[in-house]
Design a protein around this motif. Structure first.
Motif, mmCIF file in Angstrom:
data_model
loop_
_atom_site.group_PDB
_atom_site.id
_atom_site.type_symbol
_atom_site.label_atom_id
_atom_site.label_comp_id
_atom_site.label_asym_id
_atom_site.label_seq_id
_atom_site.Cartn_x
_atom_site.Cartn_y
_atom_site.Cartn_z
ATOM 1 N N ARG B 229 0.813 -1.223 0.000
ATOM 2 C CA ARG B 229 0.000 0.000 0.000
ATOM 3 C C ARG B 229 0.845 1.270 0.000
ATOM 4 N NH1 ARG B 229 -4.546 -1.663 4.314
ATOM 5 N NH2 ARG B 229 -5.407 -3.405 3.127
ATOM 6 N N SER B 230 2.133 1.095 0.101
ATOM 7 C CA SER B 230 3.019 2.253 0.167
ATOM 8 C C SER B 230 3.004 3.021 -1.159
ATOM 9 C CB SER B 230 4.424 1.742 0.494
ATOM 10 O OG SER B 230 5.374 2.673 0.064
ATOM 11 N N ARG B 231 3.113 4.314 -1.099
ATOM 12 C CA ARG B 231 3.182 5.155 -2.299
ATOM 13 C C ARG B 231 4.446 6.006 -2.241
ATOM 14 N NH1 ARG B 231 0.282 2.199 -3.832
ATOM 15 N NH2 ARG B 231 -1.815 2.280 -4.698
ATOM 16 N N VAL B 232 4.966 6.350 -3.424
ATOM 17 C CA VAL B 232 6.189 7.147 -3.468
ATOM 18 C C VAL B 232 5.797 8.625 -3.592
ATOM 19 C CG1 VAL B 232 8.377 7.519 -4.653
ATOM 20 C CG2 VAL B 232 7.301 5.261 -4.674
ATOM 21 N N GLY B 233 6.168 9.387 -2.591
ATOM 22 C CA GLY B 233 5.874 10.804 -2.624
ATOM 23 C C GLY B 233 7.112 11.582 -3.059
ATOM 24 N N ASN B 234 6.890 12.621 -3.844
ATOM 25 C CA ASN B 234 7.996 13.532 -4.157
ATOM 26 C C ASN B 234 9.179 12.837 -4.819
ATOM 27 O OD1 ASN B 234 8.113 16.213 -4.094
ATOM 28 N ND2 ASN B 234 9.068 16.399 -2.058
ATOM 29 N N TYR B 235 8.936 11.815 -5.604
ATOM 30 C CA TYR B 235 9.953 11.057 -6.342
ATOM 31 C C TYR B 235 10.861 10.219 -5.459
ATOM 32 C CZ TYR B 235 9.086 13.320 -10.846
ATOM 33 O OH TYR B 235 8.537 13.735 -12.003
ATOM 34 N N ARG B 236 10.778 10.310 -4.099
ATOM 35 C CA ARG B 236 11.714 9.497 -3.324
ATOM 36 C C ARG B 236 11.223 9.139 -1.919
ATOM 37 N NH1 ARG B 236 16.853 10.756 -3.385
ATOM 38 N NH2 ARG B 236 17.180 9.737 -1.379
ATOM 39 N N ILE B 237 10.089 9.644 -1.508
ATOM 40 C CA ILE B 237 9.761 9.449 -0.093
ATOM 41 C C ILE B 237 8.788 8.275 0.099
ATOM 42 C CG2 ILE B 237 8.709 10.521 1.941
ATOM 43 C CD1 ILE B 237 9.683 13.212 0.566
ATOM 44 N N THR B 238 9.189 7.324 0.903
ATOM 45 C CA THR B 238 8.287 6.245 1.337
ATOM 46 C C THR B 238 8.491 6.060 2.821
ATOM 47 O OG1 THR B 238 9.984 4.606 0.902
ATOM 48 C CG2 THR B 238 8.340 4.945 -0.832
ATOM 49 N N LYS B 239 7.568 5.284 3.430
ATOM 50 C CA LYS B 239 7.688 5.065 4.875
ATOM 51 C C LYS B 239 8.976 4.325 5.199
ATOM 52 C CE LYS B 239 3.108 5.204 6.842
ATOM 53 N NZ LYS B 239 1.904 4.423 6.913
ATOM 54 N N ASP B 240 9.224 3.238 4.440
ATOM 55 C CA ASP B 240 10.511 2.565 4.586
ATOM 56 C C ASP B 240 10.931 2.057 3.221
ATOM 57 O OD1 ASP B 240 10.319 -0.460 4.296
ATOM 58 O OD2 ASP B 240 8.619 -0.039 5.631
ATOM 59 N N SER B 241 12.156 1.607 3.140
ATOM 60 C CA SER B 241 12.662 1.251 1.817
ATOM 61 C C SER B 241 13.236 -0.151 1.789
ATOM 62 C CB SER B 241 13.732 2.257 1.398
ATOM 63 O OG SER B 241 14.812 2.176 2.302
ATOM 64 N N VAL B 242 12.791 -0.984 2.761
ATOM 65 C CA VAL B 242 13.407 -2.308 2.863
ATOM 66 C C VAL B 242 13.035 -3.187 1.674
ATOM 67 C CG1 VAL B 242 11.592 -3.340 4.275
ATOM 68 C CG2 VAL B 242 13.934 -4.173 4.482
ATOM 69 N N SER B 243 11.837 -2.995 1.140
ATOM 70 C CA SER B 243 11.404 -3.820 0.021
ATOM 71 C C SER B 243 11.196 -2.941 -1.195
ATOM 72 C CB SER B 243 10.090 -4.511 0.388
ATOM 73 O OG SER B 243 9.534 -5.118 -0.740
ATOM 74 N N LEU B 244 11.507 -3.506 -2.370
ATOM 75 C CA LEU B 244 11.262 -2.738 -3.597
ATOM 76 C C LEU B 244 9.781 -2.525 -3.820
ATOM 77 C CD1 LEU B 244 13.822 -4.290 -6.093
ATOM 78 C CD2 LEU B 244 13.850 -1.989 -5.141
ATOM 79 N N TRP B 245 8.963 -3.419 -3.192
ATOM 80 C CA TRP B 245 7.501 -3.301 -3.400
ATOM 81 C C TRP B 245 6.936 -2.054 -2.734
ATOM 82 C CZ3 TRP B 245 8.286 -5.975 -7.107
ATOM 83 C CH2 TRP B 245 8.706 -7.303 -7.105
ATOM 84 N N ASN B 246 7.787 -1.329 -1.940
ATOM 85 C CA ASN B 246 7.374 -0.021 -1.434
ATOM 86 C C ASN B 246 7.357 1.012 -2.560
ATOM 87 O OD1 ASN B 246 6.949 -0.516 1.327
ATOM 88 N ND2 ASN B 246 9.164 -0.634 1.643
ATOM 89 N N PHE B 247 8.133 0.710 -3.616
ATOM 90 C CA PHE B 247 8.278 1.696 -4.687
ATOM 91 C C PHE B 247 7.539 1.283 -5.958
ATOM 92 C CE2 PHE B 247 11.955 1.772 -1.966
ATOM 93 C CZ PHE B 247 12.096 3.118 -1.674
ATOM 94 N N ILE B 248 7.632 0.005 -6.277
ATOM 95 C CA ILE B 248 7.064 -0.421 -7.558
ATOM 96 C C ILE B 248 5.982 -1.471 -7.338
ATOM 97 C CG2 ILE B 248 9.075 0.163 -8.972
ATOM 98 C CD1 ILE B 248 10.056 -2.647 -8.696
ATOM 99 N N ASP B 249 5.141 -1.602 -8.352
ATOM 100 C CA ASP B 249 3.999 -2.504 -8.291
ATOM 101 C C ASP B 249 4.497 -3.954 -8.235
ATOM 102 O OD1 ASP B 249 1.470 -3.381 -8.314
ATOM 103 O OD2 ASP B 249 1.097 -3.006 -10.457
ATOM 104 N N ASP B 250 3.941 -4.740 -7.295
ATOM 105 C CA ASP B 250 4.463 -6.095 -7.116
ATOM 106 C C ASP B 250 3.763 -7.143 -7.975
ATOM 107 O OD1 ASP B 250 2.263 -5.451 -5.165
ATOM 108 O OD2 ASP B 250 2.369 -7.625 -4.933
ATOM 109 N N SER B 251 2.475 -6.916 -8.292
ATOM 110 C CA SER B 251 1.765 -7.996 -8.993
ATOM 111 C C SER B 251 1.768 -7.740 -10.492
ATOM 112 C CB SER B 251 0.347 -8.125 -8.454
ATOM 113 O OG SER B 251 -0.344 -6.933 -8.625
ATOM 114 N N THR B 252 2.561 -8.542 -11.205
ATOM 115 C CA THR B 252 2.752 -8.325 -12.638
ATOM 116 C C THR B 252 2.876 -9.663 -13.351
ATOM 117 O OG1 THR B 252 5.130 -8.316 -12.310
ATOM 118 C CG2 THR B 252 4.052 -6.173 -12.362
ATOM 119 N N PRO B 253 2.649 -9.656 -14.665
ATOM 120 C CA PRO B 253 2.952 -10.858 -15.439
ATOM 121 C C PRO B 253 4.458 -11.102 -15.471
ATOM 122 C CG PRO B 253 1.569 -9.358 -16.687
ATOM 123 C CD PRO B 253 2.031 -8.610 -15.482
ATOM 124 N N LEU B 254 4.815 -12.376 -15.678
ATOM 125 C CA LEU B 254 6.219 -12.770 -15.606
ATOM 126 C C LEU B 254 6.504 -13.681 -16.798
ATOM 127 C CD1 LEU B 254 8.736 -13.080 -13.596
ATOM 128 C CD2 LEU B 254 7.600 -15.141 -12.827
#
Lengths: 222, 428
Positions: B229-254
């Motif tokens: 549910r995390s969203r990227v504010g201001n091109y760089r701000i998230t609550k935490d950055s431990v997972s890439l899924w804080n920044f990019i969409d996790d559910s995608t075709p592979l």
């Protein structure tokens, strides 16, 4: 872990089936019975141990088994008013066959041919015959060591301190009219001894017969 | 009321018909899967002086009851009727056939009787014995020294009717063509269909399409919600950055391309390349993104799996390989970002936007199955977990606090993929 293994082992040991009933075995023999096998089926193990304690002279094996056969016969006579003892020679010509009691338990013995009824000396056809295949008399014997094919080749330890004298007996109740095995079983009887005497040996044989009769009753109608 | 009466009459008639046909069909005590041959040789073995059925008429009964039987030959089995051992067994059987007794209780114990059964070769023995009120019948063939089927039919002085009843009781089944002597010999020397040597090495190549997401099925949402549910504010701000899924969409075709091989059907390896594309989860409320046309990351992964497999062959045309795999992978993210055409110069926030690491390394494990048809054409399903990260535990340094934190140090997802494969065995 050790406990679990122990449990597993004991549960395995207790899962043997030592008897088998024919679906048509409805009623245990009552009053009337014929038996055969008493002349040749008995075997004494640890003869030396018995010879040191019993006063049979030179031929302990022969005399002790004769004594035991007589004790068995006496006990059967007291239980069945009309008991006839058939000579072993009646079965001599038949091949030895094995009967499966359980996955690993096979019991060997001679059975009469299909379609042929055994006749006694007077020419009568006894309805039911108890075929005694093997009686092993010894000290602290366990029947799985003799009848479980996976354990048969294990060497049994010779215990110095004897707690029990024991008998292992395999037998088949034979339907002589329809020529089929009604009930087959292997029994193990232990009799504790401190100082061995002939009374103990006789007592062991009496218990053996009582055990057979008990099993014949319990096996019926199963 | 009239209709009801008619209906009742119809029902009673039907019951009668059923009852009559059931009585006519005789009583089967047990029936194993014995083979009824076309143009069967049937030997009638009876304990009675006069055979209850007539061999010729019985053959006609068989042809009436079973259209597939061809031209059966029937005769009385005199050889066994004159043999002492066989006669004894026959009379024993007559005494012992009872409803409820299974086949093994009726087994012949005499060695020479067993030998007689083994010598039958394709011939079918029909045993008949008269028990007063009814006739007991049994079928024997070369495959066992116990009856393959036992039943009883009601007694009937009419030999034709009795033959019909026996035919409908035990001979009402599919017939199989008999093999000729040459065919028999050939069949004996043929290898068993189900016996197959496992090739020393089997290889395959395949492409697969699937789906990946951060949430592992059957696990609760709230394990992942802080990341998904995390969203990227201001091109760089998230609550935490431990997972890439804080920044990019996790559910995608592979999508995956892979080649692999396995030794002795047991242990193998697989090299793969996986591709997926992930949009950055920008916070739409942030006005700074008004300049942005699109912003996403392509995920490229290459890696190596070790497989342990177990093979089954349920049919001749199908090989089934169940396997489990464990491997490692390198993940690379290539950024694709563009401003709207109307925007001449990017904002300051754009210039200082988030940057991922050059490469992540991770592990993956899972299990799957390959169904290979006709030894070459496979479809496969595999599912598992994959991770990508960076060593967090670097040597402590005095200015550790000043170092930038690693973005996406622990990024895990679940995937499932379906593939088309081609299998071949380059050397046996």
């Amino acid at each position: 872990m050790v406990l679990a293994t122990a449990l597993l082992l004991t549960s395995c040991a207790s899962s043997y089936h030592w008897s088998k009933s024919h679906p048509a075995y409805a009623r245990a023999p009552y009053g009337e019975l014929s038996i055969t096998g008493l002349q040749t089926a008995l075997v004494l193990t640890r003869t030396k141990w018995f010879a040191n304690r019993l006063d049979f002279g030179d031929s302990t094996q022969i005399k002790a088994t004769e004594f035991c056969a007589k004790a068995i016969e006496r006990e059967f006579r007291s239980a069945y008013s009309n008991l006839s003892v058939l000579p072993d020679s009646l079965l001599a010509e038949f091949p030895e066959e094995s009967q499966k009691l359980d996955e690993r338990i096979f019991m060997k013995g001679k059975l009469p041919e299909q379609g042929v009824s055994i006749k006694d000396a007077a020419g009568n056809i006894p309805p039911q015959i108890l075929l005694i295949h093997e009686v092993i008399i010894g000290t602290d014997l366990k029947r799985e060591n003799f009848f479980d094919y996976a354990l048969i080749h294990n060497e049994s330890e010779e215990r110095r301190d004897v707690k029990n004298i024991s008998a292992i007996i395999s037998y088949t109740l034979w339907d002589n009219v329809k020529q089929r095995p009604l009930f087959s079983a292997v029994d193990e009887i232990q009799h504790p001894v401190l100082k061995l005497s002939l009374t103990d040996l006789e007592q062991l044989m009496r218990q053996t017969v009582q055990q057979i009769r008990k099993n014949l009753y319990q096996g019926a109608g199963k | 009321m009239k209709h009801l009466a008619q209906f009742l009459v119809a029902v009673i008639t039907l019951i009668h018909v059923f009852w009559a046909s059931a009585a006519y069909a005789g009583d089967v005590y047990f029936d194993s899967k014995w083979t009824l041959w076309q143009n069967a040789d049937i030997l009638i073995w009876t304990t009675e002086k006069d055979s209850p059925i007539d061999p010729k008429e019985f053959c006609l009964s068989l042809r009436r009851n079973n259209t597939g039987i061809g031209e059966p030959k029937c005769r009385l089995f005199g050889e066994w009727e004159r043999d002492t051992v066989a006669t004894r067994y026959a009379s024993w059987l007559s005494n012992n056939i009872e409803p409820g007794l299974e086949a093994h209780y009726l087994k012949a114990r005499h060695p020479s009787m067993m030998a007689k059964f083994q010598a039958l070769e394709d011939k079918i023995v029909l045993y008949i014995t008269d028990k007063g009120s009814d006739l007991k019948i049994a079928i024997f063939d070369e495959n066992a020294s116990e009856p393959r089927a036992v039943g009883s039919v009601s007694k009937n002085a009419d030999k034709i009717a009795l033959g019909d009843e026996i035919a409908s009781t035990l001979f009402d089944r599919h017939t199989t063509r008999r093999l000729s002597k040459e065919e028999r010999l050939k069949k004996e020397s043929e290898p068993d269909d189900l016996y197959k040597e496992t090739p020393t090495f089997r290889s395959w190549g395949g492409i697969s399409a699937g789906f990946a997401q951060a949430q592992i099925p059957l696990t609760p949402d709230n394990w992942y919600s802080s990341h998904t549910r995390s969203r990227v504010g201001n091109y760089r701000i998230t609550k935490d950055s431990v997972s890439l899924w804080n920044f990019i969409d996790d559910s995608t075709p592979l999508f995956t391309v892979y080649v692999g091989g396995i030794w002795f059907g047991f242990i193998g390896g697989e090299i793969f390349y996986r591709y997926s594309s992930h949009d950055v989860k920008i916070d739409e409320r942030d006005s700074v993104y008004e300049e942005l046309d699109h912003w996403n990351f392509s995920q490229h992964e290459i890696g190596l799996n070790v497989l342990l497999s177990r093979s089954f062959e349920p049919f001749k045309w199908l090989d089934l390989h169940l396997f489990t795999f464990l491997g490692f992978q390198y993940s690379f993210y290539s950024e694709d970002i563009e401003l709207k055409d109307s925007k001449k110069a990017p904002s300051k926030e754009y210039e200082t936007r988030i940057r991922f690491e050059d490469a992540y390394k991770g592990a993956l494990f899972g299990f799957g199955t390959q169904c290979v048809f006709l030894h070459h054409y496979g479809i496969s399903v595999r599912t598992g977990l994959s991770s990508r990260g960076k060593d967090i535990y670097t040597e402590p340094s005095p200015d550790a606090a000043a170092e930038p934190t690693t973005i996406g140090a622990s990024t895990i997802d679940w995937f499932i993929s379906f593939g088309l494969e081609y299998h071949w065995t380059p050397f046996k």
